[in-house]
Design a protein around this motif. Structure first.
Motif, PDB file in Angstrom:
ATOM      1  N   UNK A 175     -27.870  26.216  -1.819  1.00 32.41           N
ATOM      2  CA  UNK A 175     -28.133  25.044  -0.979  1.00 32.41           C
ATOM      3  C   UNK A 175     -27.117  24.925   0.155  1.00 32.41           C
ATOM      4  N   UNK A 176     -25.854  25.270  -0.107  1.00 33.93           N
ATOM      5  CA  UNK A 176     -24.848  25.231   0.957  1.00 33.93           C
ATOM      6  C   UNK A 176     -25.217  26.202   2.074  1.00 33.93           C
ATOM      7  N   UNK A 177     -25.631  27.398   1.708  1.00 31.27           N
ATOM      8  CA  UNK A 177     -26.022  28.394   2.709  1.00 31.27           C
ATOM      9  C   UNK A 177     -27.229  27.908   3.510  1.00 31.27           C
ATOM     10  N   UNK A 181     -26.972  26.893   7.625  1.00 31.98           N
ATOM     11  CA  UNK A 181     -27.744  27.546   8.678  1.00 31.98           C
ATOM     12  C   UNK A 181     -28.712  26.573   9.343  1.00 31.98           C
ATOM     13  N   UNK A 182     -29.242  25.634   8.578  1.00 32.14           N
ATOM     14  CA  UNK A 182     -30.080  24.598   9.176  1.00 32.14           C
ATOM     15  C   UNK A 182     -29.267  23.771  10.173  1.00 32.14           C
ATOM     16  N   UNK A 183     -28.008  23.514   9.844  1.00 30.63           N
ATOM     17  CA  UNK A 183     -27.123  22.775  10.749  1.00 30.63           C
ATOM     18  C   UNK A 183     -26.876  23.555  12.031  1.00 30.63           C
ATOM     19  N   UNK A 184     -26.635  24.855  11.889  1.00 28.54           N
ATOM     20  CA  UNK A 184     -26.385  25.696  13.066  1.00 28.54           C
ATOM     21  C   UNK A 184     -27.601  25.707  13.985  1.00 28.54           C
ATOM     22  N   UNK A 185     -28.785  25.881  13.411  1.00 24.39           N
ATOM     23  CA  UNK A 185     -30.003  25.895  14.217  1.00 24.39           C
ATOM     24  C   UNK A 185     -30.237  24.539  14.875  1.00 24.39           C
ATOM     25  N   UNK A 186     -29.981  23.467  14.144  1.00 26.47           N
ATOM     26  CA  UNK A 186     -30.152  22.115  14.694  1.00 26.47           C
ATOM     27  C   UNK A 186     -29.230  21.901  15.888  1.00 26.47           C
ATOM     28  N   UNK A 206     -20.494  20.945  -1.804  1.00 26.13           N
ATOM     29  CA  UNK A 206     -19.297  21.782  -1.834  1.00 26.13           C
ATOM     30  C   UNK A 206     -18.271  21.248  -2.829  1.00 26.13           C
ATOM     31  N   UNK A 207     -18.053  19.941  -2.826  1.00 27.75           N
ATOM     32  CA  UNK A 207     -17.128  19.332  -3.795  1.00 27.75           C
ATOM     33  C   UNK A 207     -17.633  19.569  -5.212  1.00 27.75           C
ATOM     34  N   UNK A 208     -18.934  19.368  -5.406  1.00 22.10           N
ATOM     35  CA  UNK A 208     -19.528  19.590  -6.732  1.00 22.10           C
ATOM     36  C   UNK A 208     -19.347  21.037  -7.173  1.00 22.10           C
ATOM     37  N   UNK A 317     -26.421  35.190  -3.200  1.00 22.80           N
ATOM     38  CA  UNK A 317     -25.862  34.465  -2.051  1.00 22.80           C
ATOM     39  C   UNK A 317     -25.798  35.367  -0.817  1.00 22.80           C
ATOM     40  N   UNK A 318     -25.418  36.612  -1.000  1.00 22.82           N
ATOM     41  CA  UNK A 318     -25.362  37.545   0.126  1.00 22.82           C
ATOM     42  C   UNK A 318     -26.739  37.784   0.719  1.00 22.82           C
ATOM     43  N   UNK A 319     -27.730  37.927  -0.146  1.00 21.80           N
ATOM     44  CA  UNK A 319     -29.085  38.134   0.346  1.00 21.80           C
ATOM     45  C   UNK A 319     -29.625  36.879   1.032  1.00 21.80           C
ATOM     46  N   UNK A 320     -29.279  35.701   0.496  1.00 21.87           N
ATOM     47  CA  UNK A 320     -29.712  34.459   1.142  1.00 21.87           C
ATOM     48  C   UNK A 320     -29.059  34.322   2.519  1.00 21.87           C
ATOM     49  N   UNK A 321     -27.796  34.695   2.623  1.00 23.00           N
ATOM     50  CA  UNK A 321     -27.110  34.664   3.907  1.00 23.00           C
ATOM     51  C   UNK A 321     -27.780  35.611   4.902  1.00 23.00           C
TER      52      UNK A 321
END
Length: 336
Positions: A175-177, A181-186, A206-208, A317-321
Motif C-alpha cells: 500500500x505504501x508503494x 506512486x499515486x502521489x507522484x502522479x497526482x 508507515x508508522x504501522x 515489493x520490488x515487482x510492485x515498484x
C-alpha cells in the motif's frame, strides 16, 4: 505546507496511540492469531487495520478543518465521501476479522457486502463519466459510470487488494508503494487535492509497518486494512480521473486472480502461506504455484538456496515498484 504537515503528524501520532492501546487490550482478551509462516506457536494481535483506517480518517479530517477554518478553497464534499467509503470498507473488514479466520463472512458474501461501500461515491455522483482505460482509450459512459462502474471499481479494488496478503509487512509495504506512486502522479499532473489524501495515508501505514507489522510482526492488519485501503485507492482514482493508471498499477493483482482461478481449476482453494521449516525458511505449499507468494518462494529458493518470509515480501515489493514505475511512465508520457 501546513495542509500537508498537520494531517501527516495527526495520522502518525493517532495510529501509534491506537496501536499501543490495541496491542495491550487485544493481548489481554486473547484476540490473537497464529502466524502461519513461522515454525511453532507464534501469535500476533489481529484486526489492527481498523485503527490504521481511523488514523487516516483523523488525518484527513484535520486537513478539512484547516481548509474550512482557513480560506476554504477546497470543496470538501468529495473528501467527506471518500472518508465515508474508507470507513464503510474498514468496518466490513473489521466484522470479518472479529468473527475469525475462515469463520467470518464467506467469500461470496464479502463480494456482495462490498457493493454498498461505494454508496457515498454514487450518491454524490463522484468523478467524471469520461474515463480513459489502457488499450481501450477514452469512453464517455454517462450514468453508467456512477451507477455501475464506480461500484464495480470499489468492489474490485477492495477485494483484489485482499488477495496478496498473509506475510509480515506485505500488505503495508504494497500500500505504501501504491499510494506513493499515486502521489507522484497526482503532483505531476496537477491533482494536488489528491495528495492531501495520500500523505496521511502513507504516514499512518508507515508508522504501522515500522513499529508493529514488520518482521517479526506484533500485529496483523487483517481484512479491515485490505478492504479499506483497496477501496480508498479506488476512490482516489475515481475522483481524480486516474482510472487508467490505477488499473495498470494493479497488474500484480490481476496476475494473482489468474493464479487463484488456476487453483480452482485444479481443485485447490489456495492459501498464500508457505510451509515453515525449523530454521524459519519456507517451502512452497503446493506442487504448483497458485499465488505470487508461491512463485516468490520458488524463485528465491532457486537463487539463494532458501527463502525466508522477508524475502517473499521484498520480492513482491520490488515487482510492485517496477509495475508502478512502468505504469507511471506510460500514463504520464501518454504512451498508452
Amino acid at each position: 505546507m501546513l495542509d500537508l504537515i498537520v494531517p501527516l503528524v495527526v495520522s502518525s501520532i493517532i495510529v501509534k496511540l491506537f496501536m499501543d492501546w490495541w496491542i495491550n487490550t487485544a493481548s489481554k482478551l486473547g484476540f490473537k492469531g497464529r502466524d502461519m509462516n513461522k515454525p511453532g506457536e507464534v501469535y500476533a494481535v489481529e484486526a489492527s487495520g481498523v485503527w490504521v483506517i481511523l488514523s487516516i480518517v483523523f488525518g484527513i479530517m484535520s486537513y478539512i478543518a484547516i481548509e474550512r477554518y482557513g480560506d476554504a478553497r477546497t470543496d470538501v464534499i468529495p473528501i467527506l465521501s471518500i472518508t465515508s467509503t474508507l470507513l464503510l470498507a474498514g468496518l466490513l473488514g473489521f466484522f470479518d476479522d472479529i468473527l475469525g479466520w475462515k469463520k467470518g463472512i464467506s467469500p461470496l458474501k464479502r463480494v456482495v457486502f462490498t457493493i454498498p461501500v461505494s454508496l457515498p461515491l454514487v450518491v454524490v455522483k463522484a468523478g467524471s463519466s469520461t474515463i480513459e482505460l489502457p488499450f481501450i482509450g477514452v469512453l464517455d459512459l454517462g450514468l453508467i459510470y456512477p451507477l455501475v462502474i464506480i461500484p464495480i471499481g470499489v468492489l474490485g479494488a477492495a477485494n483484489a487488494f485482499n488477495m496478496i496478503a498473509g506475510y509480515n509487512g506485505l500488505e503495508a509495504s504494497q500500500s505504501i508503494i501504491l499510494f506513493l506512486y499515486m502521489s507522484i502522479l497526482s503532483y505531476l499532473t496537477g491533482r494536488f487535492d489528491a495528495i492531501y489524501i495520500t500523505v496521511p495515508t502513507i504516514a499512518a501505514i508507515t508508522v504501522f509497518l515500522l513499529l508493529y507489522n514488520k518482521y517479526p510482526a506484533k500485529a496483523f492488519p487483517g481484512n479491515s486494512f485490505t478492504y479499506g485501503i483497496g477501496a480508498l485507492y479506488a476512490t482516489i482514482a475515481i475522483y481524480w480521473n486516474l482510472e487508467k493508471y490505477a488499473v495498470l498499477s494493479f497488474t500484480l493483482y490481476f496476475i494473482e486472480l489468474l493464479l487463484f482461478l488456476r487453483g480452482l481449476k485444479n481443485g485447490v482453494y489456495k492459501e498464500n502461506f508457505g510451509i515453515p521449516q525449523e530454521d524459519g525458511s519456507l517451502k512452497p505449499p503446493y506442487d504448483k504455484s497458485y499465488s505470487l507468494t508461491h512463485i516468490a518462494i520458488r524463485v528465491v529458493t532457486r537463487i539463494k538456496g532458501k527463502c525466508y518470509e522477508k524475502d517473499v515480501v521484498l520480492f513482491i515489493a520490488l515487482f510492485q515498484t517496477l509495475v508502478c514505475s512502468i505504469s507511471l511512465l506510460l500514463v504520464y508520457s501518454r504512451i498508452l
